[in-house]
Structure formats: C-alpha cells, structure tokens
Design a protein around this motif. Structure first.
Motif, PDB file in Angstrom:
ATOM      1  N   VAL A   7       0.854  -1.174   0.000  1.00 52.50           N
ATOM      2  CA  VAL A   7       0.000   0.000   0.000  1.00 52.50           C
ATOM      3  C   VAL A   7       0.894   1.229   0.000  1.00 52.50           C
ATOM      4  O   VAL A   7       1.781   1.364   0.830  1.00 52.50           O
ATOM      5  CB  VAL A   7      -0.920   0.010   1.247  1.00 52.50           C
ATOM      6  CG1 VAL A   7      -1.771   1.264   1.271  1.00 52.50           C
ATOM      7  CG2 VAL A   7      -1.766  -1.239   1.278  1.00 52.50           C
ATOM      8  N   GLU A   8       0.662   2.105  -0.962  1.00 52.22           N
ATOM      9  CA  GLU A   8       1.424   3.355  -1.017  1.00 52.22           C
ATOM     10  C   GLU A   8       0.588   4.474  -0.421  1.00 52.22           C
ATOM     11  O   GLU A   8      -0.602   4.573  -0.680  1.00 52.22           O
ATOM     12  CB  GLU A   8       1.784   3.715  -2.458  1.00 52.22           C
ATOM     13  CG  GLU A   8       2.798   2.806  -3.072  1.00 52.22           C
ATOM     14  CD  GLU A   8       3.201   3.262  -4.467  1.00 52.22           C
ATOM     15  OE1 GLU A   8       2.595   4.213  -4.988  1.00 52.22           O
ATOM     16  OE2 GLU A   8       4.109   2.652  -5.024  1.00 52.22           O
ATOM     17  N   LYS A   9       1.224   5.281   0.361  1.00 52.07           N
ATOM     18  CA  LYS A   9       0.540   6.420   0.952  1.00 52.07           C
ATOM     19  C   LYS A   9       1.427   7.640   0.777  1.00 52.07           C
ATOM     20  O   LYS A   9       2.613   7.598   1.053  1.00 52.07           O
ATOM     21  CB  LYS A   9       0.279   6.167   2.436  1.00 52.07           C
ATOM     22  CG  LYS A   9      -0.460   7.308   3.094  1.00 52.07           C
ATOM     23  CD  LYS A   9      -0.775   7.018   4.536  1.00 52.07           C
ATOM     24  CE  LYS A   9      -1.529   8.200   5.111  1.00 52.07           C
ATOM     25  NZ  LYS A   9      -1.867   8.009   6.495  1.00 52.07           N
ATOM     26  N   TYR A  10       0.830   8.709   0.293  1.00 58.34           N
ATOM     27  CA  TYR A  10       1.564   9.962   0.129  1.00 58.34           C
ATOM     28  C   TYR A  10       1.448  10.774   1.404  1.00 58.34           C
ATOM     29  O   TYR A  10       0.369  10.896   1.986  1.00 58.34           O
ATOM     30  CB  TYR A  10       0.992  10.789  -1.026  1.00 58.34           C
ATOM     31  CG  TYR A  10       1.303  10.236  -2.384  1.00 58.34           C
ATOM     32  CD1 TYR A  10       2.493  10.553  -3.004  1.00 58.34           C
ATOM     33  CD2 TYR A  10       0.407   9.410  -3.037  1.00 58.34           C
ATOM     34  CE1 TYR A  10       2.796  10.047  -4.259  1.00 58.34           C
ATOM     35  CE2 TYR A  10       0.700   8.896  -4.281  1.00 58.34           C
ATOM     36  CZ  TYR A  10       1.885   9.219  -4.892  1.00 58.34           C
ATOM     37  OH  TYR A  10       2.190   8.719  -6.123  1.00 58.34           O
ATOM     38  N   ARG A  96       5.933  15.992  -1.514  1.00 59.90           N
ATOM     39  CA  ARG A  96       5.207  14.746  -1.333  1.00 59.90           C
ATOM     40  C   ARG A  96       6.181  13.576  -1.338  1.00 59.90           C
ATOM     41  O   ARG A  96       7.025  13.466  -2.210  1.00 59.90           O
ATOM     42  CB  ARG A  96       4.180  14.569  -2.445  1.00 59.90           C
ATOM     43  CG  ARG A  96       3.013  15.519  -2.295  1.00 59.90           C
ATOM     44  CD  ARG A  96       1.997  15.371  -3.376  1.00 59.90           C
ATOM     45  NE  ARG A  96       1.514  13.980  -3.447  1.00 59.90           N
ATOM     46  CZ  ARG A  96       0.639  13.559  -4.331  1.00 59.90           C
ATOM     47  NH1 ARG A  96       0.149  14.388  -5.224  1.00 59.90           N
ATOM     48  NH2 ARG A  96       0.251  12.296  -4.344  1.00 59.90           N
ATOM     49  N   ILE A  97       6.027  12.715  -0.351  1.00 60.33           N
ATOM     50  CA  ILE A  97       6.873  11.543  -0.197  1.00 60.33           C
ATOM     51  C   ILE A  97       5.977  10.325  -0.181  1.00 60.33           C
ATOM     52  O   ILE A  97       4.904  10.333   0.423  1.00 60.33           O
ATOM     53  CB  ILE A  97       7.694  11.627   1.111  1.00 60.33           C
ATOM     54  CG1 ILE A  97       8.601  12.850   1.096  1.00 60.33           C
ATOM     55  CG2 ILE A  97       8.503  10.361   1.312  1.00 60.33           C
ATOM     56  CD1 ILE A  97       9.303  13.093   2.398  1.00 60.33           C
ATOM     57  N   VAL A  98       6.401   9.257  -0.851  1.00 56.23           N
ATOM     58  CA  VAL A  98       5.627   8.017  -0.866  1.00 56.23           C
ATOM     59  C   VAL A  98       6.160   7.102   0.226  1.00 56.23           C
ATOM     60  O   VAL A  98       7.350   6.812   0.290  1.00 56.23           O
ATOM     61  CB  VAL A  98       5.749   7.308  -2.236  1.00 56.23           C
ATOM     62  CG1 VAL A  98       5.020   5.972  -2.206  1.00 56.23           C
ATOM     63  CG2 VAL A  98       5.240   8.182  -3.340  1.00 56.23           C
ATOM     64  N   LEU A  99       5.268   6.648   1.084  1.00 53.91           N
ATOM     65  CA  LEU A  99       5.592   5.667   2.107  1.00 53.91           C
ATOM     66  C   LEU A  99       4.902   4.357   1.734  1.00 53.91           C
ATOM     67  O   LEU A  99       3.747   4.355   1.315  1.00 53.91           O
ATOM     68  CB  LEU A  99       5.117   6.121   3.483  1.00 53.91           C
ATOM     69  CG  LEU A  99       5.706   7.419   4.018  1.00 53.91           C
ATOM     70  CD1 LEU A  99       5.075   7.758   5.358  1.00 53.91           C
ATOM     71  CD2 LEU A  99       7.205   7.291   4.177  1.00 53.91           C
ATOM     72  N   GLU A 100       5.631   3.253   1.868  1.00 54.92           N
ATOM     73  CA  GLU A 100       5.041   1.944   1.578  1.00 54.92           C
ATOM     74  C   GLU A 100       4.989   1.134   2.861  1.00 54.92           C
ATOM     75  O   GLU A 100       5.938   1.133   3.637  1.00 54.92           O
ATOM     76  CB  GLU A 100       5.881   1.204   0.552  1.00 54.92           C
ATOM     77  CG  GLU A 100       5.885   1.830  -0.801  1.00 54.92           C
ATOM     78  CD  GLU A 100       6.729   1.043  -1.791  1.00 54.92           C
ATOM     79  OE1 GLU A 100       6.679   1.386  -2.964  1.00 54.92           O
ATOM     80  OE2 GLU A 100       7.432   0.106  -1.377  1.00 54.92           O
TER      81      GLU A 100
END
Length: 101
Positions: A7-10, A96-100
C-alpha cells in the motif's frame, strides 16, 4: 500463499525545523572540509619537506579556522534554507513523499 499487496501512501512535509536543518548541513559541510583538510595536510607535509615553514603555518591556520568557518556557513545556509522552505511550503504545499507498508 497469497501475495501481500504493498500500500502506497503519500505524505507531505509541510514544515521543517530550520535549526535542525542547519545542524545537519553544518555536520555535512564539516565532513566535506575534513576531506579537503586531509589534502591540505598532505600539501603541508610536502611544504615541510621543502623547508617552507610559512606555508605550513598558513595551512594549519586555514585548516583549523576554515573548518569552523565552513561549518558555520553550512549552519547559516541550512537555517535560511529551512525558513525559505517553510514559506514556500505554506503557500504551495510541501514535498510529497511516498511511504510503503
């Protein structure tokens, strides 16, 4: 076994602490100057072999005062950069950074 879907979350960095960025950049700049200082020490050793005492003293002065000055410049640049980032991020949004997970 079923594969788990990532799941990717910005998330957005909307504000930073300018002093912490200043400390970080001061450390980075100091490390860079230490590498440069190693070359200066080698140059000073060559000057010492050649009998140029004045160059050795100048090199030692630049190596000590230069390290402090370079770290100070890094700190000031980090603090100013942090303030500028906060102003721009408040108007346009943060990075914006993508966290997985």
């Amino acid at each position: 076994m079923a594969e788990e879907k990532q799941v990717e979350k910005y998330v957005a960095v909307k504000k930073v602490d300018p002093v912490s960025i200043g400390k970080y950049l001061a450390g980075i700049y100091l490390l860079i100057f230490m590498i440069i200082g190693a070359f200066m020490i080698v140059g000073g050793l060559f000057a010492l072999i050649m009998g140029e005492w004045e160059l050795v003293l100048i090199g030692l002065g630049v190596a000590t005062l230069g390290a402090a000055f370079y770290a100070m410049i890094g700190f000031v640049a980090g603090v100013i950069g942090g303030f500028i980032y906060n102003v721009v991020a408040s108007k346009m949004g943060g990075i914006r950074i993508v966290l997985e997970w």
